[in-house]
Scaffold this motif. Structure first.
Motif, PDB file in Angstrom:
ATOM      1  N   VAL A 257       0.837  -1.200   0.000  1.00 26.52           N
ATOM      2  CA  VAL A 257       0.000   0.000   0.000  1.00 26.52           C
ATOM      3  C   VAL A 257       0.874   1.252   0.000  1.00 26.52           C
ATOM      4  N   VAL A 258       1.941   1.239   0.782  1.00 26.97           N
ATOM      5  CA  VAL A 258       2.847   2.402   0.835  1.00 26.97           C
ATOM      6  C   VAL A 258       3.440   2.663  -0.548  1.00 26.97           C
ATOM      7  N   GLU A 259       3.870   1.587  -1.197  1.00 25.72           N
ATOM      8  CA  GLU A 259       4.470   1.747  -2.533  1.00 25.72           C
ATOM      9  C   GLU A 259       3.440   2.262  -3.519  1.00 25.72           C
ATOM     10  N   PHE A 260       2.240   1.664  -3.471  1.00 25.98           N
ATOM     11  CA  PHE A 260       1.198   2.067  -4.427  1.00 25.98           C
ATOM     12  C   PHE A 260       0.820   3.507  -4.224  1.00 25.98           C
ATOM     13  N   ARG A 261       0.703   3.936  -2.968  1.00 25.81           N
ATOM     14  CA  ARG A 261       0.290   5.326  -2.706  1.00 25.81           C
ATOM     15  C   ARG A 261       1.342   6.307  -3.200  1.00 25.81           C
ATOM     16  N   HIS A 262       2.589   5.894  -3.122  1.00 22.24           N
ATOM     17  CA  HIS A 262       3.652   6.760  -3.661  1.00 22.24           C
ATOM     18  C   HIS A 262       3.468   6.926  -5.173  1.00 22.24           C
ATOM     19  N   PHE A 263       3.189   5.803  -5.842  1.00 24.64           N
ATOM     20  CA  PHE A 263       2.960   5.883  -7.293  1.00 24.64           C
ATOM     21  C   PHE A 263       1.776   6.794  -7.581  1.00 24.64           C
ATOM     22  N   ARG A 264       0.694   6.577  -6.833  1.00 26.78           N
ATOM     23  CA  ARG A 264      -0.538   7.319  -7.113  1.00 26.78           C
ATOM     24  C   ARG A 264      -0.353   8.810  -6.842  1.00 26.78           C
ATOM     25  N   ASN A 265       0.391   9.136  -5.808  1.00 38.91           N
ATOM     26  CA  ASN A 265       0.563  10.551  -5.452  1.00 38.91           C
ATOM     27  C   ASN A 265       1.392  11.302  -6.487  1.00 38.91           C
ATOM     28  N   HIS A 266       2.241  10.555  -7.204  1.00 45.42           N
ATOM     29  CA  HIS A 266       3.115  11.204  -8.190  1.00 45.42           C
ATOM     30  C   HIS A 266       2.619  11.036  -9.616  1.00 45.42           C
ATOM     31  N   ALA A 267       1.474  10.402  -9.777  1.00 48.54           N
ATOM     32  CA  ALA A 267       0.993  10.119 -11.129  1.00 48.54           C
ATOM     33  C   ALA A 267       0.128  11.258 -11.644  1.00 48.54           C
ATOM     34  N   VAL A 268       0.208  11.457 -12.973  1.00 48.17           N
ATOM     35  CA  VAL A 268      -0.672  12.409 -13.645  1.00 48.17           C
ATOM     36  C   VAL A 268      -1.506  11.631 -14.645  1.00 48.17           C
TER      37      VAL A 268
END
Lengths: 206, 350
Positions: free
Chosen positions: B78-89
């Motif tokens: 979840v931590v990894e995924f949220r990092h991806f999601r927070n930086h995604a456009v």
């Protein structure tokens, strides 16, 4: 009673004790295997369905036992009490599986204490899920209960019903274990009684 | 090479690079061999410290329960995924949101069934998957029918469109909940498939293969698990997603099946599924059908990393990490239960 008679009886009781202990150990092994297989199948189900799909969250808030154990209150010291398994009918497919219009008598699965000197583990039959569904309604008009498998959903992998079958099998072994332990205790008391009688016979000689 | 590849790294290059780095941390065969040789859960914890997981179990008191290991593995992902999601456009952000919808469906079903069992909402909330959280989750317990559930809870969520086919159910019993679950998933996977096709390029190509396989797998598993249940053949057919290779003739044949052998005969007309069914069985030494499907899923998801400049690797990474979690939890269960005969039944990824 003569000393010879008591000695013969003591020997017979010792042989019965050994046989009962052997049966007890065999039943314990079978019970441990059945319970172990049940938990292992539940782990397989969690592997397929996910950890939260097979957990305590799915347990019903009010659980009705599918099996009850009735004990015949035999207070006599001459024989051990008998234990009886009482089944609750299961509803499957929106209908009581146990309904059999031609039969109104209660059908019970009995485990009596009438053991023989050599009890083989073949005495314990393999119980299939179909046999467990019952063949009659209870005398007091007890309502049938929903299959506990439904708690986890409808489209279940095969390992979950297999786990249920393992636990059902373990229940029969539990009753037999209790019966075997009672038998062993009864034989132990009988041995102690006979030993005291033998000692009393010895004392006048001393 | 189309223009999409030239511009991909501008918006998504950092995340693709990061994700490929995470991918190299997935457990390999040697690490799995070390794990299966553990005698206790504490040994397993020590071996996991030597992997990319590090000290994620450090603060957990012994003896560690298998469910705790599962939760901690999930938290890492979840931590990894949220990092991806927070930086995604866009469009990657929407793509990643689509990945979370499957967890939302699972959470809704968990909350509905838990409410029917009169569990406390706080207890249920703790067990929900974090990736599937949404603001209206805790209001699920006020709904007594699917229509209430839609009107009061789901109408403002991304799942609203998927729920339209489920409102016909009159009440929430076990069969209807199962139908709702699978109907939602069918609508979700078809919508996700269409979204990927609209993106086009390598994403459409890779995700098309992955989602088609997922759709067909669901059709097979629903069919096989429905034998001997109250689910009718007509109800079953409505649950089959239509974005797979089985659509339409294979799905129609599956709907008419009444036992496992008939399903196998349908699978044999499709070479990719014939090989899955050929090696499956319940005898000792054989793998179950579900394991065979998991193996194929791993193969397909590994292949998505062979191409660059597409979003499929994000989906594949999540699926591979989930398989890794299943493997670790399986090994932990075998160790905890001292049932080591099938401890090697995990599915290696590398």
């Amino acid at each position: 009673m003569s000393q010879t008679t008591i000695c013969v009886q003591l020997d017979e009781v010792v042989v019965e004790i050994m046989c009962s202990m052997k049966r007890l150990e065999q039943l314990r092994e079978k019970y441990a295997t059945a319970v172990g297989e049940g938990y292992f199948n539940m782990a397989k189900a969690r592997y397929s369905m996910g950890g939260t799909s097979v957990s305590q969250l799915q347990y019903d808030c009010v659980m009705t036992p599918l099996v009850r154990v009735a004990m015949d209150p035999n207070e006599s010291d001459q024989s051990e009490p008998s234990l009886t398994l009482l089944r609750t009918p299961i509803v499957r497919g929106g209908r009581k599986v146990s309904e059999a219009p031609a039969k109104e008598t209660q059908q019970l699965r009995k485990r009596t204490g009438k053991g023989t000197s050599t009890l083989g583990v073949e005495d314990v039959p393999n119980i299939t899920a179909e046999e467990w569904e019952g063949e009659g309604t209870t005398e007091d008009g007890e309502e049938a209960v929903k299959d506990p498998l439904k708690w986890f959903g409808v489209l279940l992998p095969k390992c979950l019903p297999q786990a249920q079958q393992n636990f059902m099998e373990a229940i029969t072994y539990v009753v037999d274990l209790a019966q075997a332990q009672e038998r062993l205790e009864f034989l132990r008391k009988k041995y102690c009684t006979l030993l005291k009688e033998k000692e009393q016979l010895h004392r006048p000689e001393l | 090479m189309s223009l999409a590849e030239y511009g991909f790294n501008v918006d998504n290059g950092y995340l693709e690079g990061l994700l490929r780095g995470f991918r190299s941390g997935i457990l390999n065969k040697t690490e799995y061999l070390n794990l299966v040789q553990c005698e206790t859960i504490d040994d397993l914890k020590l071996q996991l410290q030597a992997t990319d997981y590090g000290n994620f179990l450090q603060n957990e008191p012994s003896p560690i329960a298998v469910s705790v290991i599962d939760e901690k593995l999930r938290s890492r992902l979840v931590v990894e995924f949220r990092h991806f999601r927070n930086h995604a456009v866009e469009p990657l952000s929407t793509f990643l949101d689509y990945i979370t919808y499957s967890y939302m469906i699972d959470n809704i079903i968990l909350l509905i069934t838990g409410t029917l069992r009169q569990r406390q909402i706080a207890e249920l909330r703790n067990k929900c998957h974090p990736l599937g959280s949404f603001a209206e989750m805790e209001s699920v317990n006020i709904a007594s029918t699917p229509a209430d559930l839609y009107n009061a809870v789901l109408v403002d969520t991304p799942l609203a469109n998927y729920f339209k086919s489920c409102i016909t159910q009159t009440d929430l019993d076990e069969v209807n909940i199962e139908i709702i679950r699978n109907s939602l998933y069918k609508a979700y996977i078809e919508d996700f498939y269409q979204f990927c096709q609209n993106i086009g390029g390598a994403t459409a190509d890779v995700m098309g293969t992955i989602l088609a396989f997922e759709a067909d797998r669901r059709a097979f598993i629903i069919t096989i698990n429905s034998f001997g249940t109250e689910l009718t053949a007509d109800d079953r057919e409505k649950l089959y997603p239509s974005c797979g290779k089985l659509y339409p003739y294979g799905l129609h044949q599956l709907a008419k099946c009444e036992d496992y052998e008939q399903v196998r005969q349908v699978a044999e007309t499709y070479p990719e599924y014939a090989s899955i069914f050929a090696g499956a069985g319940n005898n000792p030494g054989e793998k179950t059908l579900e394991d065979r499907f998991f193996e194929r899923e791993v193969q397909i998801n590994m292949l998505s990393f062979m191409q660059q400049f597409h979003f499929g690797i994000f989906y594949s990474y999540i699926r591979l990490k989930e398989q890794e979690s299943r493997n670790i939890v399986w090994i932990a269960e075998c160790i905890a239960q001292r049932h080591r005969t099938k401890i090697d039944n995990y599915i290696p990824i590398f």
